[in-house]
Design a protein around this motif. Structure first.
Motif, short mmCIF file in Angstrom:
data_model
loop_
_atom_site.label_atom_id
_atom_site.label_comp_id
_atom_site.label_asym_id
_atom_site.label_seq_id
_atom_site.Cartn_x
_atom_site.Cartn_y
_atom_site.Cartn_z
N ARG A 6 31.50 47.17 32.30
CA ARG A 6 32.82 46.71 32.82
C ARG A 6 32.38 46.58 34.31
O ARG A 6 32.21 47.40 34.87
CB ARG A 6 33.84 47.69 32.49
CG ARG A 6 35.21 47.19 33.15
CD ARG A 6 36.14 48.02 32.95
NE ARG A 6 36.67 48.11 31.54
CZ ARG A 6 37.39 47.30 30.77
NH1 ARG A 6 38.20 46.19 31.69
NH2 ARG A 6 37.76 47.15 29.63
N LEU A 7 32.79 45.22 34.84
CA LEU A 7 32.15 45.21 36.16
C LEU A 7 33.68 45.00 36.91
O LEU A 7 34.83 44.49 36.53
CB LEU A 7 31.24 43.84 36.58
CG LEU A 7 30.01 43.90 35.61
CD1 LEU A 7 29.34 42.61 35.89
CD2 LEU A 7 29.18 45.31 35.84
N ALA A 8 33.53 45.31 38.20
CA ALA A 8 35.04 45.10 39.01
C ALA A 8 34.53 44.52 40.53
O ALA A 8 33.40 45.24 41.20
CB ALA A 8 35.88 46.09 39.07
N VAL A 9 35.25 44.03 41.18
CA VAL A 9 35.20 43.45 42.44
C VAL A 9 36.64 43.75 43.17
O VAL A 9 37.27 43.06 42.70
CB VAL A 9 34.29 42.20 42.74
CG1 VAL A 9 34.42 41.91 44.23
CG2 VAL A 9 33.14 42.17 42.11
N GLU A 10 36.58 44.54 44.31
CA GLU A 10 37.68 44.62 44.99
C GLU A 10 37.72 44.31 46.40
O GLU A 10 36.75 44.44 47.01
CB GLU A 10 38.12 46.11 45.08
CG GLU A 10 38.61 47.19 43.59
CD GLU A 10 38.63 48.59 43.86
OE1 GLU A 10 38.68 48.97 44.99
OE2 GLU A 10 39.14 48.98 42.64
N LEU A 58 43.49 35.83 45.96
CA LEU A 58 43.28 37.47 45.95
C LEU A 58 43.71 37.85 47.23
O LEU A 58 43.31 37.57 48.31
CB LEU A 58 41.68 37.57 45.85
CG LEU A 58 41.12 37.11 44.21
CD1 LEU A 58 39.88 37.06 44.27
CD2 LEU A 58 41.83 37.61 43.29
N PRO A 59 44.87 38.42 47.23
CA PRO A 59 45.51 39.25 48.41
C PRO A 59 44.55 40.29 48.90
O PRO A 59 43.74 40.94 47.87
CB PRO A 59 46.90 39.47 48.20
CG PRO A 59 46.83 39.76 46.57
CD PRO A 59 46.02 38.70 46.22
N PRO A 60 44.64 41.01 49.89
CA PRO A 60 43.86 42.20 50.21
C PRO A 60 44.44 43.41 49.31
O PRO A 60 45.61 43.59 49.08
CB PRO A 60 44.25 42.54 51.54
CG PRO A 60 44.56 41.20 52.39
CD PRO A 60 45.09 40.36 51.18
N GLY A 61 43.18 44.07 48.87
CA GLY A 61 43.83 44.83 47.67
C GLY A 61 43.65 44.48 46.29
O GLY A 61 43.77 45.10 45.27
N ALA A 62 43.36 43.12 45.87
CA ALA A 62 43.20 42.70 44.72
C ALA A 62 41.95 43.31 44.20
O ALA A 62 41.13 43.38 44.71
CB ALA A 62 43.32 41.22 44.54
N ARG A 63 41.92 43.28 42.90
CA ARG A 63 40.91 43.82 41.94
C ARG A 63 40.63 42.92 40.87
O ARG A 63 41.59 42.40 40.00
CB ARG A 63 41.34 45.14 41.31
CG ARG A 63 40.14 45.90 40.44
CD ARG A 63 40.77 47.18 39.96
NE ARG A 63 40.01 47.68 38.76
CZ ARG A 63 38.68 48.40 39.00
NH1 ARG A 63 38.57 48.82 40.32
NH2 ARG A 63 38.12 48.86 37.99
N VAL A 64 39.23 42.27 40.74
CA VAL A 64 38.79 41.36 39.65
C VAL A 64 38.08 42.25 38.61
O VAL A 64 37.19 42.73 38.97
CB VAL A 64 38.16 40.27 40.11
CG1 VAL A 64 37.62 39.46 39.14
CG2 VAL A 64 38.96 39.67 41.56
N GLU A 65 38.37 42.21 37.33
CA GLU A 65 37.60 42.95 36.44
C GLU A 65 37.05 41.79 35.53
O GLU A 65 37.57 41.03 35.12
CB GLU A 65 38.58 43.97 35.67
CG GLU A 65 39.18 44.89 36.38
CD GLU A 65 39.92 45.92 35.48
OE1 GLU A 65 39.98 47.15 36.15
OE2 GLU A 65 40.40 45.63 34.63
N VAL A 66 35.62 42.10 35.09
CA VAL A 66 34.96 41.15 34.13
C VAL A 66 34.38 41.91 33.20
O VAL A 66 33.66 42.86 33.40
CB VAL A 66 33.84 40.37 35.19
CG1 VAL A 66 33.21 39.55 34.19
CG2 VAL A 66 34.64 39.81 36.31
N THR A 67 34.30 41.53 31.91
CA THR A 67 33.87 42.00 30.90
C THR A 67 33.26 40.93 29.94
O THR A 67 33.82 39.55 29.95
CB THR A 67 34.50 42.81 30.05
OG1 THR A 67 35.87 42.28 29.46
CG2 THR A 67 34.98 44.23 30.68
N LYS A 68 32.42 41.25 29.22
CA LYS A 68 31.92 40.30 28.18
C LYS A 68 33.24 39.78 27.05
O LYS A 68 34.10 40.67 26.67
CB LYS A 68 30.57 40.62 27.13
CG LYS A 68 30.31 39.80 25.97
CD LYS A 68 29.32 40.52 25.21
CE LYS A 68 29.04 39.50 23.97
NZ LYS A 68 27.96 40.20 23.14
#
Length: 341
Positions: free
Chosen positions: A231-235, A256-266
């Protein structure tokens, strides 16, 4: 029951509409019913006149589950648009490249008639390409949920300001840095945006996720290849107040505002691509990127099996042990008097 093939074209290009006109005629001559979207059919007929053969209209005369195959005429962008249309109905895509590289396409414009023949003979196989599931969270609330075949790209929202991000793998922070963005790609997308940003090329049959920083200001900001089960994430960090934007396959975006979190999965739902011939991926790389291969001689042919005979045993004589002399005795002289000087 009649076989139906949906023809999708890049409506903004006359060459694409001409190819669609030819494909519909050739499909009909091969006993296959061509299907088009109404807007694309009207654009095609406006350029080249009405077809003498009937063309069914998608959603009016036929539904997507009743289509055997989607023939996509255009570049990778057109194929990505087609993937959005058919992903949930399990219909394969077959691309005919009318663009520049067209890495997702199976054949070229000059092979259009041959491609129709392959379709008519059902002389194609279908492979599944991994996709990713993408979620965006802001202050604990999920504000966006989508998917991508190629990549999810987190980019800076303003040209004059970089964004600061922290990357995460399997719910553990990895590193933070300032950058122009971060690309999270599939193996299919490894030859697209991630490749342009300096990421590795991943063979399609390798299931993996790729993380590629874009112009990062950091010592450790190298491309990474991780497990598809991760499970990948970029904040987006809040230190500078810089905003970002998320693009999925270059077609869908969200701020994406400051503090946003993007989660990436298969994702559990792949995209299915039709292949008319089993060309090795390495050969496709050479052809699409025009890689130099001069001087290659190929593997050594194995004409016959070589059997190794028995290994000879070489016995080394043992050295003679030294003589044991009694006290006061002298060793015998072995010198031949005839040769002694």
């Amino acid at each position: 029951m009649s076989r139906r093939v949906l023809v999708l074209a890049h409506t903004g290009r006359e060459e694409s509409l001409k190819a669609a006109w030819e494909a519909c005629a050739q499909l009909h001559d091969s006993g296959i019913v061509p299907v088009m979207q109404e807007s694309e059919l009207r654009d095609m007929e406006r350029f080249f006149g009405q077809l003498s053969q009937p063309v069914e209209i998608l959603h009016d005369h036929v539904q997507l589950p009743d289509v055997e195959l989607v023939m996509v005429l255009g570049g990778d962008g057109t194929i990505l648009r087609a993937a959005e249309l058919v992903r949930e109905v399990d219909v394969p895509l077959l691309g005919v490249n009318l663009g520049h590289v067209g890495f997702l396409a199976e054949s070229e414009r000059a092979d259009l008639a041959q491609t129709v023949e392959w379709i008519a003979r059902r002389d194609y196989t279908v492979e599944e390409r991994m996709t990713i599931d993408v979620q965006v969270w802001v202050r604990g609330q999920k504000i966006w949920h989508t998917w991508a075949l190629n990549e999810a790209a987190i980019e800076k929202g303003n040209r004059e300001r970089m964004i600061e991000v922290v990357t995460e793998v399997d719910e553990r922070p990895l590193t933070s840095f300032g950058c122009d963005g971060v690309v999270v790609a599939t193996p299919t997308g490894s030859t697209a945006y991630a490749f342009s940003a300096g990421g590795p090329v991943v063979w399609p049959e390798v299931e993996a996720l790729v993380i590629v920083p874009i112009s990062a200001h950091a010592l450790f900001a190298k491309p990474l290849v991780v497990s598809p089960r991760s499970r990948l994430a970029v904040e987006v960090l809040t230190r500078t107040g810089a905003q970002g934007v998320l693009w999925c396959d270059g077609r869908r975006s969200v701020d994406l505002p400051p503090g946003a979190r993007v989660e990436v999965t298969k994702s559990a739902t792949p995209v299915r691509l039709a292949r008319t011939h089993q060309t090795p991926f390495s050969a496709r790389l050479v052809r699409k990127f025009e890689l130099p291969i001069h001087g290659w001689r190929g593997p050594v042919p194995q004409s016959e099996t070589i059997h190794t005979g028995p290994i000879p045993i070489v016995r080394t004589p043992r050295p003679r042990p030294p003589l044991q002399l009694a006290s006061g005795d002298q060793p015998e002289d072995d010198t031949d008097p005839a040769t002694a000087k």
